[in-house]
Design a protein around this motif. Sequence first.
Motif, mmCIF file in Angstrom:
data_model
loop_
_atom_site.group_PDB
_atom_site.id
_atom_site.type_symbol
_atom_site.label_atom_id
_atom_site.label_comp_id
_atom_site.label_asym_id
_atom_site.label_seq_id
_atom_site.Cartn_x
_atom_site.Cartn_y
_atom_site.Cartn_z
ATOM 1 N N VAL A 28 0.837 -1.204 0.000
ATOM 2 C CA VAL A 28 0.000 0.000 0.000
ATOM 3 C C VAL A 28 0.872 1.254 0.000
ATOM 4 N N ALA A 29 0.772 2.027 -1.066
ATOM 5 C CA ALA A 29 1.626 3.203 -1.242
ATOM 6 C C ALA A 29 1.101 4.426 -0.512
ATOM 7 N N ASN A 30 -0.114 4.385 0.002
ATOM 8 C CA ASN A 30 -0.701 5.559 0.650
ATOM 9 C C ASN A 30 0.065 6.003 1.884
ATOM 10 N N ILE A 31 0.854 5.105 2.486
ATOM 11 C CA ILE A 31 1.621 5.500 3.674
ATOM 12 C C ILE A 31 2.648 6.576 3.352
ATOM 13 N N LEU A 48 8.499 -2.506 7.219
ATOM 14 C CA LEU A 48 7.793 -2.843 5.981
ATOM 15 C C LEU A 48 8.783 -3.294 4.907
ATOM 16 N N GLU A 49 9.903 -2.588 4.792
ATOM 17 C CA GLU A 49 10.902 -2.956 3.786
ATOM 18 C C GLU A 49 11.530 -4.308 4.101
ATOM 19 N N THR A 50 11.695 -4.614 5.381
ATOM 20 C CA THR A 50 12.190 -5.939 5.767
ATOM 21 C C THR A 50 11.240 -7.020 5.279
ATOM 22 N N ALA A 51 9.956 -6.836 5.547
ATOM 23 C CA ALA A 51 8.959 -7.813 5.102
ATOM 24 C C ALA A 51 8.929 -7.904 3.580
ATOM 25 N N ILE A 91 -3.511 -9.967 -1.839
ATOM 26 C CA ILE A 91 -3.589 -9.333 -0.523
ATOM 27 C C ILE A 91 -2.858 -8.004 -0.551
ATOM 28 N N TRP A 92 -3.135 -7.184 0.457
ATOM 29 C CA TRP A 92 -2.406 -5.929 0.648
ATOM 30 C C TRP A 92 -1.430 -6.084 1.809
ATOM 31 N N LEU A 93 -0.322 -5.375 1.725
ATOM 32 C CA LEU A 93 0.688 -5.350 2.776
ATOM 33 C C LEU A 93 0.937 -3.916 3.191
ATOM 34 N N LEU A 94 0.961 -3.648 4.495
ATOM 35 C CA LEU A 94 1.273 -2.320 5.022
ATOM 36 C C LEU A 94 1.709 -2.473 6.472
ATOM 37 N N ASP A 134 12.725 -2.814 17.585
ATOM 38 C CA ASP A 134 13.425 -1.535 17.620
ATOM 39 C C ASP A 134 14.471 -1.544 18.734
ATOM 40 N N GLY A 135 15.096 -0.394 18.964
ATOM 41 C CA GLY A 135 16.159 -0.312 19.950
ATOM 42 C C GLY A 135 15.709 -0.571 21.367
ATOM 43 N N ARG A 136 14.418 -0.466 21.636
ATOM 44 C CA ARG A 136 13.876 -0.749 22.969
ATOM 45 C C ARG A 136 13.507 -2.213 23.143
ATOM 46 N N GLY A 137 13.639 -2.973 22.054
ATOM 47 C CA GLY A 137 13.205 -4.368 22.079
ATOM 48 C C GLY A 137 11.765 -4.554 21.679
ATOM 49 N N ALA A 138 11.051 -3.462 21.377
ATOM 50 C CA ALA A 138 9.631 -3.556 21.031
ATOM 51 C C ALA A 138 9.449 -4.191 19.659
ATOM 52 N N PRO A 139 8.478 -5.077 19.504
ATOM 53 C CA PRO A 139 8.229 -5.693 18.200
ATOM 54 C C PRO A 139 7.665 -4.682 17.208
ATOM 55 N N LEU A 140 8.117 -4.766 15.972
ATOM 56 C CA LEU A 140 7.619 -3.933 14.879
ATOM 57 C C LEU A 140 6.891 -4.854 13.909
ATOM 58 N N CYS A 141 5.645 -4.512 13.604
ATOM 59 C CA CYS A 141 4.764 -5.438 12.893
ATOM 60 C C CYS A 141 4.268 -4.884 11.569
#
Length: 464
Positions: free
Chosen positions: A255-258, A273-276, A369-372, A425-432
């Motif tokens: 999805v390019a709208n982001i 997103l780029e990782t995925a 499917i869409w990915l974002l 991220d640097g805090r250990g928080a998951p990025l989804c």
Amino acid sequence: MPEFSLPADAITAYAEQAGWISAQTVPALPETLSMPLRRRVALRASGELDPVIWRAQEADWTRWADTRYRACASTAPLGTGAQPIRVGVKDTVDVVGFSTGLGLRSHRHHARTSTPAIGGLPARLAAVTAKVTTTELNIGVGSNCVNPYVPHIDPGGSSTGTAVSVAANICDIALGTDVLGSVRWPAGQCGTVGLRMTHHPSLLTGAFPLSPPMDALGWVTRSAHDLAYLWPLLGLDRLGDQAAPVPAPYRIGVVANIDGPNGTCGPEMRSALETARGQLEAIGHGLTEVRIDDLWALRGPAWELCARQAWDAYQLWQRWMTTELHETTRIALEVGAKVDNERYTWILEQLTRCRRAADAAFTSEGVDIWLLPLDPVVPPDVATANARTSTIPSPRDADYDRRIAYTPIASFAGLPALTMPVARDGRGAPLCVQFVGRRGSEQLLIAVASSLESAIGDLGLQPS
């Protein structure tokens, strides 16, 4: 002089009797819980996993983990069947044998029947062992749960206990409800996998309604592979009108709208997103950019619809409930009071139009499917989240474009959506990231997520 017990002695004695734990103490998972879920099921079926040992180890761990993470409204021990799969159910969903509290401090009722998704579970394999915590009426701020993998990160809401109970290994799969992201946010912020199902009114019997046109069931597991395994095993593939997935590779629309003026996507989430995207391309899936301008523009109205319908419902259900609502719950309801009838009618008209056109949007772009990203920004820490005055953004908020986020896209169109972690991220928080599919494409979303999970590998998320 008479002898008296000193406070320190009395408290120490009480703590020992109560089984209090130190926040720094994290016991090792017993083997019955650390082994792959598929293996546990096989060992119970063959009789190699002794039911007495399994019940005892499960009970000991649940007792410790719920003390630490506060995921459960109530629990029930495994019965004589010692089923290998433990199911949690959000405390806004009815299950026979458990009370339903709706996240309120002074309300409970006892259901006569279980919601269909739970009533149809195979009794030899799965047992409901917990009603799990939620926020007040799905819209209050905070649940008092602790995020098992990253305790300093907010565990999200409103299906907070759904995700926390799974991350804490109290449950193997848990049922929640997702209106505008209520399963996907806690699943993502707790580093688990969350699937919002296609909007299907017949599946919502026994679930407290917040916004009936957008309410949907949602499931959380520790991994996409667990979800793929449990989906047919528990008969979840027969819920609603699900289609068999098309063969891989899949055509994925990013999805390019982001990237637009109202996208507000932060660098960390863009990187996730780029990782995925890179991993999906490496697997062999085809990726292309798509735009979903109509739905993108209706993310804010989706929040208005939820707020107005919650306000209207409040006028009815307050006659049955005498509990005083938390201030954040009242503020959220008052957002809905400001949505006038003309605006409300217009939003419902847009929803009907979008539902009719939703599947055609995939066909016109030639994608499955869409990915974002799950969200524009990283998961908030506990202090930031607790400072919020309302879970429902108002158009008057300074950060409105960021707060309406990306999850309403699937909700407004009534589509299924799956979120999963792909980085930290640097805090250990998951990025989804999240995948959104056509109506009834749950199994396709699970298949894509499983392939991406294999490519990403272990993110090192463990209870702490």
